[in-house]
Design a protein around this motif. Structure first.
Motif, PDB file in Angstrom:
ATOM      1  N   LYS A 207      -3.652  28.009 -35.657  1.00 20.58           N
ATOM      2  CA  LYS A 207      -5.213  28.263 -35.810  1.00 20.58           C
ATOM      3  C   LYS A 207      -4.984  29.809 -35.760  1.00 20.58           C
ATOM      4  O   LYS A 207      -6.079  30.486 -36.291  1.00 20.58           O
ATOM      5  CB  LYS A 207      -5.770  27.478 -34.748  1.00 20.58           C
ATOM      6  CG  LYS A 207      -6.130  26.132 -34.679  1.00 20.58           C
ATOM      7  CD  LYS A 207      -6.904  25.734 -33.786  1.00 20.58           C
ATOM      8  CE  LYS A 207      -7.013  24.108 -33.803  1.00 20.58           C
ATOM      9  NZ  LYS A 207      -7.788  23.566 -32.831  1.00 20.58           N
ATOM     10  N   ASN A 208      -4.290  30.437 -35.164  1.00 22.95           N
ATOM     11  CA  ASN A 208      -4.538  32.042 -34.817  1.00 22.95           C
ATOM     12  C   ASN A 208      -3.132  32.687 -35.298  1.00 22.95           C
ATOM     13  O   ASN A 208      -2.401  33.349 -34.219  1.00 22.95           O
ATOM     14  CB  ASN A 208      -4.790  32.326 -33.400  1.00 22.95           C
ATOM     15  CG  ASN A 208      -6.129  31.568 -33.223  1.00 22.95           C
ATOM     16  OD1 ASN A 208      -7.167  31.985 -33.354  1.00 22.95           O
ATOM     17  ND2 ASN A 208      -6.008  30.311 -32.460  1.00 22.95           N
ATOM     18  N   ASP A 211      -3.055  36.710 -34.480  1.00 17.77           N
ATOM     19  CA  ASP A 211      -3.529  37.308 -33.543  1.00 17.77           C
ATOM     20  C   ASP A 211      -3.401  36.541 -32.070  1.00 17.77           C
ATOM     21  O   ASP A 211      -3.936  36.775 -31.039  1.00 17.77           O
ATOM     22  CB  ASP A 211      -4.924  37.902 -33.358  1.00 17.77           C
ATOM     23  CG  ASP A 211      -5.993  37.011 -33.910  1.00 17.77           C
ATOM     24  OD1 ASP A 211      -5.391  35.680 -34.177  1.00 17.77           O
ATOM     25  OD2 ASP A 211      -6.932  37.263 -34.091  1.00 17.77           O
ATOM     26  N   TRP A 212      -2.897  35.593 -32.102  1.00 20.83           N
ATOM     27  CA  TRP A 212      -2.673  34.344 -31.062  1.00 20.83           C
ATOM     28  C   TRP A 212      -2.084  35.113 -29.657  1.00 20.83           C
ATOM     29  O   TRP A 212      -2.680  34.738 -28.695  1.00 20.83           O
ATOM     30  CB  TRP A 212      -1.933  33.181 -31.171  1.00 20.83           C
ATOM     31  CG  TRP A 212      -0.525  33.218 -31.145  1.00 20.83           C
ATOM     32  CD1 TRP A 212       0.497  33.807 -32.233  1.00 20.83           C
ATOM     33  CD2 TRP A 212       0.448  33.058 -30.239  1.00 20.83           C
ATOM     34  NE1 TRP A 212       1.655  33.763 -31.846  1.00 20.83           N
ATOM     35  CE2 TRP A 212       1.679  33.125 -30.737  1.00 20.83           C
ATOM     36  CE3 TRP A 212       0.222  32.309 -28.975  1.00 20.83           C
ATOM     37  CZ2 TRP A 212       2.736  33.040 -29.791  1.00 20.83           C
ATOM     38  CZ3 TRP A 212       1.321  32.364 -28.246  1.00 20.83           C
ATOM     39  CH2 TRP A 212       2.922  32.493 -28.336  1.00 20.83           C
ATOM     40  N   THR A 218      -6.185  32.363 -26.482  1.00 17.81           N
ATOM     41  CA  THR A 218      -5.124  31.828 -27.163  1.00 17.81           C
ATOM     42  C   THR A 218      -3.582  31.848 -26.821  1.00 17.81           C
ATOM     43  O   THR A 218      -2.498  31.261 -27.264  1.00 17.81           O
ATOM     44  CB  THR A 218      -5.287  32.288 -28.817  1.00 17.81           C
ATOM     45  OG1 THR A 218      -5.192  33.632 -28.574  1.00 17.81           O
ATOM     46  CG2 THR A 218      -6.694  31.964 -29.405  1.00 17.81           C
TER      47      THR A 218
END
Length: 558
Positions: A207-208, A211-212, A218
């Protein structure tokens, strides 16, 4: 000159003052914070802002120091570097050493409360191996059956290719992970505690994807600490993870990882109590710090070295320099002209040992005994032989030799060593080089792209075995910054990885190092030591000889 000296002195004073004000702005001294609030908070300097804290992408010591406290692998290492259970509470190994079955503990959870599953490990390992991920540490997973074949699946030159489904890791169910290796690997359980083998969550990462790792919501982790704040170019702050299976034994409430690169700044901050732990204090301070007990010298399995860019891209950087460095006689001349003993005694001053081989002398072989390194050159300079080789290569007394540039990452110690090398090459060979300082993230990027001529480098062991050093210069290794490409060397390393006869394997590794040092794509300078200054109230920190700081069992006394 006088004006420059005054400017430099003023800059240092301002830097120290700024460091104190910045850290004070974060809440003042650690001791005061802890005692006033009743919480146990420590501030630790990383020395550089990590390029990434993604377990599958990280390849720096700075990033690893964060990751090993935020995540946990199937196994852990205790204070004696012995393997102990981590997420896996037990495991079985087949008699031939090729098959492992790991049983995950039922109370292993992520920081958001979800259970840690075997599928999280399978996803993490295959993601790092996926060629689209471009992990520089993918090679560390080549021990898995078809791991390398999957990683090279998009390379038209690869002789063996495989799909993700054919890689030797499979979640049998939520709590059982089955692993198949290419060859028996006695240190495989130790590798299970290494960052690249740690689990990550597929739902979070996908989902990221870019940049998780930068946001607490996150950066979901499964270790003793979880992210609270990420302040770019300032600090990465963690708090105790209440969902960690062993949280009851975790004593620290908060860790603030600072990213000060200037030695004067972070040393001043340590002296005033603004930092509880630093490593690599200013070199001129080290002898007295060790003498009065403020610093301690820890075992550290690593080699400090310079890369020669022998890749095809070197010609795009500087064609004349690339042509000169293509001649192995030139690379050997440059190496022989270095007085490593003088560098360790007069420049680094941390008890380092001159490196006369690439594999450091502290490494053991498969049986746990010393690897018995060869001395490929003297600790002191051999100027006569260096001049002879340089003349044979067509550059008598350095005449006609192109100017070289050395890049290094921000740290006064690196600059001092580079200046010493610069002086030795000028004095002993008549060769001029320029020095260029780069931020750590930038330097790693340039080195990875082979966009340099000479590069400051260093390697800290991932596990205690010669292989952790000797597989770096293989062609497909993401950390092969020199661009060394020798099919015979690659074949020998591949064969040694699956060799079960200990004596034969050790012989093969010695042959590989003979080949490497004969070709000299890199120039070892010294064997590392880890000099650490620590708040005397901070207890039971595991300073690993692999370069990690483990705070799982640490405590801050009142």
């Amino acid at each position: 000159m006088l004006k420059n000296k005054k400017s430099k002195l003023l800059a240092v004073v301002m830097t120290v003052a700024l460091a104190g004000s910045i850290l004070a702005g974060c809440g003042g001294s650690t001791a005061t914070n802890s005692e006033a609030s009743g919480n146990k908070v420590i501030k630790v300097n990383l020395g550089a802002d990590p390029k990434t804290i993604d377990p599958g992408l990280n390849n720096s010591v700075e990033g690893s120091k964060v990751i090993v406290n935020a995540f946990e692998g199937l196994t852990n290492l205790d204070k004696d570097e012995k393997v102990i259970p981590g997420v896996a509470e037990k495991w079985e190994v087949s008699p031939d050493g090729l098959h492992y079955t790991f049983h995950l503990r039922k109370d292993a959870k992520w920081s958001d409360g979800q259970p840690v599953k075997a599928q999280d490990f399978e996803y993490s390992w295959k993601r790092a191996l996926n060629p689209d991920t471009a992990s520089e540490y993918a090679f560390q997973l080549f021990y898995l059956k078809n791991g390398e074949a999957y990683n090279q699946s998009k390379d038209p030159k690869a002789t063996k290719k495989a799909t993700a489904d054919e890689v030797g890791v499979k979640a049998k169910d939520d709590s059982t992970l089955e692993v198949t290796l290419e060859g028996a690997t006695e240190y495989f359980l130790s590798l299970m505690s290494f960052p690249t083998y740690m689990p990550i969550r597929k739902d979070i990462v996908e989902k990221n994807p870019t940049d998780w790792t930068s946001k607490p919501e996150t950066y979901v982790s499964n270790g003793p600490f979880m992210m609270k704040e990420h302040k770019m170019k300032d600090s990465i702050n963690f708090v105790k993870n209440p969902n960690y299976w062993g949280t009851k034994s975790v004593k620290l409430d908060r860790i603030e990882f600072k990213v000060l690169e200037n030695e004067s700044s972070y040393f001043a901050a340590f002296k005033t109590g603004e930092l509880d732990m630093i490593d690599k204090p200013p070199t001129q301070e080290i002898p007295n710090l060790l003498k009065d007990g403020t610093a301690k010298d820890y075992p550290y399995i690593g080699t400090y070295y310079y890369d020669f860019n022998v890749s095809e891209n070197a010609a795009n950087v500087n064609p004349d320099a690339a042509k000169a460095l293509k001649d192995v006689r030139v690379r050997k001349a440059l190496s022989l002209a270095i007085d490593r003993e003088a560098i360790t005694k007069n420049v680094s001053k941390g008890g380092e040992k001159p490196a006369t081989s690439f594999v450091p002398s502290s490494v053991t072989d498969k049986n746990g005994s010393k690897f018995k390194n060869k001395e490929y050159y003297k600790p002191t300079a051999d100027i006569e032989q260096a001049k002879k080789l340089l003349a044979e290569a067509g550059y008598p007394d350095g005449k006609g030799f192109p100017k070289l540039e050395l890049i290094y990452n921000t740290l006064q110690a690196h600059q001092s060593i580079a200046a010493a090398v610069q002086d030795m090459w000028k004095k002993n060979l008549g060769i001029d080089i320029t020095l260029r300082n780069l931020e750590r993230k930038v330097q790693l990027t340039e080195a990875n792209k082979h966009n340099y001529i000479l590069n400051r480098d260093g390697w800290i062991a991932d596990y205690n075995d010669p292989m952790t050093f000797l597989d770096i210069p293989t062609t497909t290794n993401g950390n092969n910054y020199s661009g060394y490409n020798n099919p015979k060397y690659d074949q020998l390393i591949s064969a040694a990885k699956v060799e079960v006869n200990a004596e034969k394997r050790t012989q093969m590794l010695h042959e590989a190092e003979d080949m490497l040092m004969a070709d000299m794509p890199l120039m070892p300078i010294y064997e590392y030591t880890e000099v650490v200054c620590m708040n005397k109230k901070l207890k039971d920190v595991h300073v690993s000889n692999l370069g990690f700081f483990f705070f799982r069992d640490a405590d801050l006394e009142k």
